[in-house]
Every structure is written in structure tokens, then in C-alpha cells.
Design a protein around this motif. Sequence first.
Motif, PDB file in Angstrom:
ATOM      1  N   GLN A 218       0.733   1.059  -1.702  1.00 42.09           N
ATOM      2  CA  GLN A 218      -0.462   1.206  -2.540  1.00 42.09           C
ATOM      3  C   GLN A 218      -0.498   2.612  -3.116  1.00 42.09           C
ATOM      4  O   GLN A 218      -0.163   3.588  -2.433  1.00 42.09           O
ATOM      5  CB  GLN A 218      -1.744   0.932  -1.740  1.00 42.09           C
ATOM      6  CG  GLN A 218      -3.017   1.092  -2.574  1.00 42.09           C
ATOM      7  CD  GLN A 218      -4.238   0.554  -1.859  1.00 42.09           C
ATOM      8  OE1 GLN A 218      -4.408  -0.655  -1.727  1.00 42.09           O
ATOM      9  NE2 GLN A 218      -5.111   1.451  -1.413  1.00 42.09           N
ATOM     10  N   TRP A 219      -0.908   2.696  -4.371  1.00 44.89           N
ATOM     11  CA  TRP A 219      -1.044   3.994  -5.058  1.00 44.89           C
ATOM     12  C   TRP A 219      -2.399   4.038  -5.739  1.00 44.89           C
ATOM     13  O   TRP A 219      -2.805   3.086  -6.417  1.00 44.89           O
ATOM     14  CB  TRP A 219       0.066   4.162  -6.089  1.00 44.89           C
ATOM     15  CG  TRP A 219       0.156   5.535  -6.705  1.00 44.89           C
ATOM     16  CD1 TRP A 219       0.822   6.605  -6.183  1.00 44.89           C
ATOM     17  CD2 TRP A 219      -0.419   5.962  -7.940  1.00 44.89           C
ATOM     18  NE1 TRP A 219       0.690   7.690  -7.028  1.00 44.89           N
ATOM     19  CE2 TRP A 219      -0.068   7.313  -8.109  1.00 44.89           C
ATOM     20  CE3 TRP A 219      -1.191   5.334  -8.911  1.00 44.89           C
ATOM     21  CZ2 TRP A 219      -0.454   8.062  -9.220  1.00 44.89           C
ATOM     22  CZ3 TRP A 219      -1.594   6.070 -10.018  1.00 44.89           C
ATOM     23  CH2 TRP A 219      -1.217   7.413 -10.166  1.00 44.89           C
ATOM     24  N   ASP A 220      -3.113   5.145  -5.548  1.00 43.20           N
ATOM     25  CA  ASP A 220      -4.437   5.348  -6.130  1.00 43.20           C
ATOM     26  C   ASP A 220      -4.393   6.632  -6.945  1.00 43.20           C
ATOM     27  O   ASP A 220      -4.184   7.727  -6.410  1.00 43.20           O
ATOM     28  CB  ASP A 220      -5.483   5.454  -5.007  1.00 43.20           C
ATOM     29  CG  ASP A 220      -6.906   5.638  -5.530  1.00 43.20           C
ATOM     30  OD1 ASP A 220      -7.078   6.029  -6.690  1.00 43.20           O
ATOM     31  OD2 ASP A 220      -7.849   5.383  -4.753  1.00 43.20           O
ATOM     32  N   GLY A 221      -4.576   6.507  -8.269  1.00 45.79           N
ATOM     33  CA  GLY A 221      -4.446   7.658  -9.158  1.00 45.79           C
ATOM     34  C   GLY A 221      -5.416   8.776  -8.871  1.00 45.79           C
ATOM     35  O   GLY A 221      -5.132   9.946  -9.167  1.00 45.79           O
ATOM     36  N   THR A 222      -6.595   8.487  -8.273  1.00 45.80           N
ATOM     37  CA  THR A 222      -7.569   9.545  -8.006  1.00 45.80           C
ATOM     38  C   THR A 222      -7.107  10.491  -6.896  1.00 45.80           C
ATOM     39  O   THR A 222      -7.701  11.556  -6.716  1.00 45.80           O
ATOM     40  CB  THR A 222      -8.936   8.957  -7.620  1.00 45.80           C
ATOM     41  OG1 THR A 222      -8.806   8.215  -6.402  1.00 45.80           O
ATOM     42  CG2 THR A 222      -9.465   8.044  -8.711  1.00 45.80           C
ATOM     43  N   GLN A 223      -6.058  10.103  -6.165  1.00 44.08           N
ATOM     44  CA  GLN A 223      -5.548  10.966  -5.101  1.00 44.08           C
ATOM     45  C   GLN A 223      -4.660  12.089  -5.645  1.00 44.08           C
ATOM     46  O   GLN A 223      -4.165  12.924  -4.865  1.00 44.08           O
ATOM     47  CB  GLN A 223      -4.758  10.135  -4.086  1.00 44.08           C
ATOM     48  CG  GLN A 223      -5.559   9.029  -3.430  1.00 44.08           C
ATOM     49  CD  GLN A 223      -6.802   9.570  -2.739  1.00 44.08           C
ATOM     50  OE1 GLN A 223      -6.728  10.482  -1.927  1.00 44.08           O
ATOM     51  NE2 GLN A 223      -7.951   8.996  -3.086  1.00 44.08           N
ATOM     52  N   TYR A 224      -4.498  12.145  -6.966  1.00 47.05           N
ATOM     53  CA  TYR A 224      -3.630  13.153  -7.595  1.00 47.05           C
ATOM     54  C   TYR A 224      -4.462  13.942  -8.601  1.00 47.05           C
ATOM     55  O   TYR A 224      -4.479  13.646  -9.801  1.00 47.05           O
ATOM     56  CB  TYR A 224      -2.414  12.476  -8.235  1.00 47.05           C
ATOM     57  CG  TYR A 224      -1.590  11.761  -7.194  1.00 47.05           C
ATOM     58  CD1 TYR A 224      -0.551  12.415  -6.533  1.00 47.05           C
ATOM     59  CD2 TYR A 224      -1.913  10.462  -6.800  1.00 47.05           C
ATOM     60  CE1 TYR A 224       0.166  11.784  -5.523  1.00 47.05           C
ATOM     61  CE2 TYR A 224      -1.197   9.822  -5.798  1.00 47.05           C
ATOM     62  CZ  TYR A 224      -0.166  10.493  -5.165  1.00 47.05           C
ATOM     63  OH  TYR A 224       0.533   9.871  -4.152  1.00 47.05           O
ATOM     64  N   PRO A 225      -5.178  14.964  -8.105  1.00 48.34           N
ATOM     65  CA  PRO A 225      -6.141  15.690  -8.948  1.00 48.34           C
ATOM     66  C   PRO A 225      -5.491  16.392 -10.139  1.00 48.34           C
ATOM     67  O   PRO A 225      -6.187  16.704 -11.122  1.00 48.34           O
ATOM     68  CB  PRO A 225      -6.778  16.698  -7.987  1.00 48.34           C
ATOM     69  CG  PRO A 225      -5.820  16.811  -6.840  1.00 48.34           C
ATOM     70  CD  PRO A 225      -5.173  15.474  -6.721  1.00 48.34           C
ATOM     71  N   GLU A 226      -4.174  16.625 -10.083  1.00 52.33           N
ATOM     72  CA  GLU A 226      -3.506  17.271 -11.212  1.00 52.33           C
ATOM     73  C   GLU A 226      -3.504  16.392 -12.464  1.00 52.33           C
ATOM     74  O   GLU A 226      -3.247  16.876 -13.575  1.00 52.33           O
ATOM     75  CB  GLU A 226      -2.061  17.636 -10.845  1.00 52.33           C
ATOM     76  CG  GLU A 226      -1.144  16.467 -10.535  1.00 52.33           C
ATOM     77  CD  GLU A 226      -1.083  16.117  -9.054  1.00 52.33           C
ATOM     78  OE1 GLU A 226       0.007  15.751  -8.574  1.00 52.33           O
ATOM     79  OE2 GLU A 226      -2.134  16.218  -8.399  1.00 52.33           O
ATOM     80  N   LEU A 227      -3.814  15.111 -12.312  1.00 50.52           N
ATOM     81  CA  LEU A 227      -3.806  14.204 -13.460  1.00 50.52           C
ATOM     82  C   LEU A 227      -5.129  14.206 -14.229  1.00 50.52           C
ATOM     83  O   LEU A 227      -5.180  13.740 -15.364  1.00 50.52           O
ATOM     84  CB  LEU A 227      -3.470  12.784 -13.004  1.00 50.52           C
ATOM     85  CG  LEU A 227      -2.088  12.598 -12.355  1.00 50.52           C
ATOM     86  CD1 LEU A 227      -1.896  11.159 -11.893  1.00 50.52           C
ATOM     87  CD2 LEU A 227      -0.984  12.999 -13.325  1.00 50.52           C
ATOM     88  N   TYR A 228      -6.193  14.720 -13.633  1.00 49.42           N
ATOM     89  CA  TYR A 228      -7.474  14.761 -14.343  1.00 49.42           C
ATOM     90  C   TYR A 228      -7.375  15.608 -15.611  1.00 49.42           C
ATOM     91  O   TYR A 228      -7.851  15.214 -16.680  1.00 49.42           O
ATOM     92  CB  TYR A 228      -8.577  15.323 -13.439  1.00 49.42           C
ATOM     93  CG  TYR A 228      -8.997  14.417 -12.302  1.00 49.42           C
ATOM     94  CD1 TYR A 228      -9.707  13.239 -12.551  1.00 49.42           C
ATOM     95  CD2 TYR A 228      -8.714  14.749 -10.984  1.00 49.42           C
ATOM     96  CE1 TYR A 228     -10.106  12.417 -11.509  1.00 49.42           C
ATOM     97  CE2 TYR A 228      -9.112  13.939  -9.932  1.00 49.42           C
ATOM     98  CZ  TYR A 228      -9.800  12.769 -10.202  1.00 49.42           C
ATOM     99  OH  TYR A 228     -10.190  11.944  -9.167  1.00 49.42           O
ATOM    100  N   SER A 229      -6.766  16.769 -15.501  1.00 51.01           N
ATOM    101  CA  SER A 229      -6.718  17.690 -16.646  1.00 51.01           C
ATOM    102  C   SER A 229      -5.757  17.234 -17.727  1.00 51.01           C
ATOM    103  O   SER A 229      -5.735  17.800 -18.825  1.00 51.01           O
ATOM    104  CB  SER A 229      -6.321  19.095 -16.172  1.00 51.01           C
ATOM    105  OG  SER A 229      -5.021  19.090 -15.597  1.00 51.01           O
ATOM    106  N   ALA A 230      -4.958  16.203 -17.444  1.00 53.60           N
ATOM    107  CA  ALA A 230      -4.023  15.682 -18.443  1.00 53.60           C
ATOM    108  C   ALA A 230      -4.675  14.660 -19.361  1.00 53.60           C
ATOM    109  O   ALA A 230      -4.091  14.256 -20.369  1.00 53.60           O
ATOM    110  CB  ALA A 230      -2.814  15.051 -17.744  1.00 53.60           C
TER     111      ALA A 230
END
Length: 405
Positions: A218-230
Motif C-alpha cells: 500500500q502507498w499513501d501519497g500524503t506520507q511524502y510531504p515533499e510532494l505538496y510543494s510540487a
Amino acid sequence: MLLKNLTLFLSLGICILLFSECSKTSITSPAPTPPTSNQSLDDITPIVTDANFYSVTGNDSTSAKGEILMALNSKTDGKLFFLDQRGSVIREVSVGTDVENLQKWNINGQVRYTYFHSEGTSTLDGTTGTELGYEMVCDSNLNILDSVKLLSFGSIDANQQDKLDVHEFILLADKHYIYETYYEEFPNNIPDSLHPASGVKVAACIIQEVLNGEVVFQWDGTQYPELYSASQENNNFGDSTTLLDYMHLNSICVDSLDNNLIVSFRNLNEIVKLNRQTGQIIWRLGGNHSDFNLSTDQVFLRQHYPRLIENGKTLIFLDNGHDSLRPYSRIVEFQLNQSNKTINSFKSFTIPDNFIQFAGSVKKEGNEYFIGGGSADYSLQVDYTTGQELMRMSLKYSSYRSLKY
């Protein structure tokens, strides 16, 4: 004798005159020019017409044989279309609800078809682009073998929401698949620099791999905070009243060389490689945090359907473009050095038809692309070496993807 000689002389003169005029005609006639990417199909005859859903024009040339699959929805009916390479109907199935993403698989020598259908509430919190429903797995006769739903795992509660999203489904084997969905979350790890409001809610991108009814990844995108600013769209993190689809996952494929995942995030302008065991990001291509240096020509926007072809050497996808930044669509091909994070080669082909703002797909076969035009309501077979349109399907209703097998 004099009369005979005069007749011969006049005949000879006429022949010389005619030859001279023919020579002038052949010299002054313009040489034929190769077709351009804007070549019209006006001089090409209709192949087949289904007035209710689509029509086809083309030159009935040497396009490779294959089966074209697409799903179309009228206001009253959803239909699955199975067509030959000319667009003629082989099989047409009425489903009775909205359907999308009809795909064909060969599983251990057996043909399987999968398609998405909506049921009940069709979006997450009314957010456009989050189309929810279930995935049907069928045999070659379209008998339903499996109806696939989201499973509870970790922080995901299927009792709260058990629907999948329309954008991707991968059948690896019977009872073994990879899918994605959107799931409402209230993250607390958005960087302060983005000024998040208290209680901000997002459409979290969730990927699950399921084997025999159990979640094995399982992968949850919110667990990778570096993607918010992208994020390039739907990213007003100061707004707590709107569900923010800040990433918009629209495609997944498996890298056959290492079995990791290649994932497309439309609203990041990024294609990301994920470790299929740990979920960690291996590399990012595109957007404002690319691990690969892109030239101006290599920059892509709001992309769809990345796939690895040519034994994993080439990454091909639809570069949709953007209505204000670049309002035309392309097919692009990257050959990447994944270890050094460099680009070995790149080529692009501007689609000789209307701008595809949303959705779409591409398949490559020989010197041709088969292009699903998504929101532009067409499918196109193109010889990319000449720009010639070999076949055009004008669709009365949009098809998320049109695929040729």
C-alpha cells in the motif's frame, strides 16, 4: 508524290508540337510534397459510421491489424466497444451504467478483460476528476469473474469508502491486481511554507496491490510531504472547505526490469518511480523538483498514460499540454539512464488534431501511434514519420482511454 510528302511533313510537325507541349507540362508541374502533420482527411473516404456513438474516416491503408477497445457513455447508456483495426464493430455490449477504461490482458494464455463502472455516488466529496466505482474482471466472453473493491489496510477503512478510482487498474493474474483510488484525509504534515489551514482535507492518492484477497503493498501519497510543494493545481492548502486533489494520480505501470512502479501525477507535472516493496521514491521526472534535467523542449504538462516499451528502454506517454501554457498535445518518448538520472535520448511528435486537455492514451506499433484523444473526443492512428493521419474516429462522447491491442 508532292501531296504525300506534304501530308508526312504536316504529321511530323504536329507530333513535334504535341511532344513540346507535353514536355512543358511535365517540367512545370509541381513535384509532390510529403504529407505534413496538419494533413486533412477530407480526401479520404469514410470507413464506417455508428451515428449514435462514433464515426470513422481513414485511408484503409496498411495499419497493423489489432483490436481497438473503448468505452463510451451516452446520457442513458454505457457501452463497451470491441472494434477491428478499421473501427468496424466486432462486438458492442450495453452495460446499463457509466463505464470506462476497457482493457485486455493475457493471463497465462487466457484472455481477460477489465473495465470500470460507476455505482451510486460517483465522486469523492463532489470533486471533479475523482470518479469512483468498481472494477470488473471478465473472461473472454465478458462473463464477470470478479468485482474488485478497495480493502481496509492500515489507515484505510473500506467501511468509510470501498470504491476504486477510474484512472488505473492492472491485472497481474486472477486474484492479483494493482489499483488506485482517492481517499479523504486530513493531513498534519503539510509544510508551514504552504500556509495550511487547520482541518484542511485532501484527496489522498492510494495504491494497493492485492493478492488472493490480501493487501501486500500500500502507498499513501500524503506520507511524502515533499510532494505538496510540487502541486500545480488544486493546492490552496489554506482552504479547509474544499477537498484538494493536489496530486491527481492518473496512471501506473510496472517496470519489467525491476518490478517497481512508474506512476503519473497529473497535477504535479511529474512521473515518479516508486519502490514496490518500501514505497520510497526512487526518482522524479518533470515538475519543479525533477531529478532529471529537462531542456525547454522536454518539459511536459498534465501528462497521461506513461508506459515502458521496447523492453523497458523507452518511456512513452501523452504530453497533454495546458490550455494557457501550451494549448496543444504531443506524444513524447524518453530513454532514461535511471542510475545516473540523465536522459539518453528524447523525441516528440505534435498531435495533428485538437488539444487534449484531459485524459487520453497512446500505443506505439512500428511507425504508428494509436492515440486516445480523451476529452477532445477522438481516437487517431498516425504515421509519426510522415505526420499522416491514417484513421480518425470522431466520438460523440468522450472516452477516457482508447487502446489498440
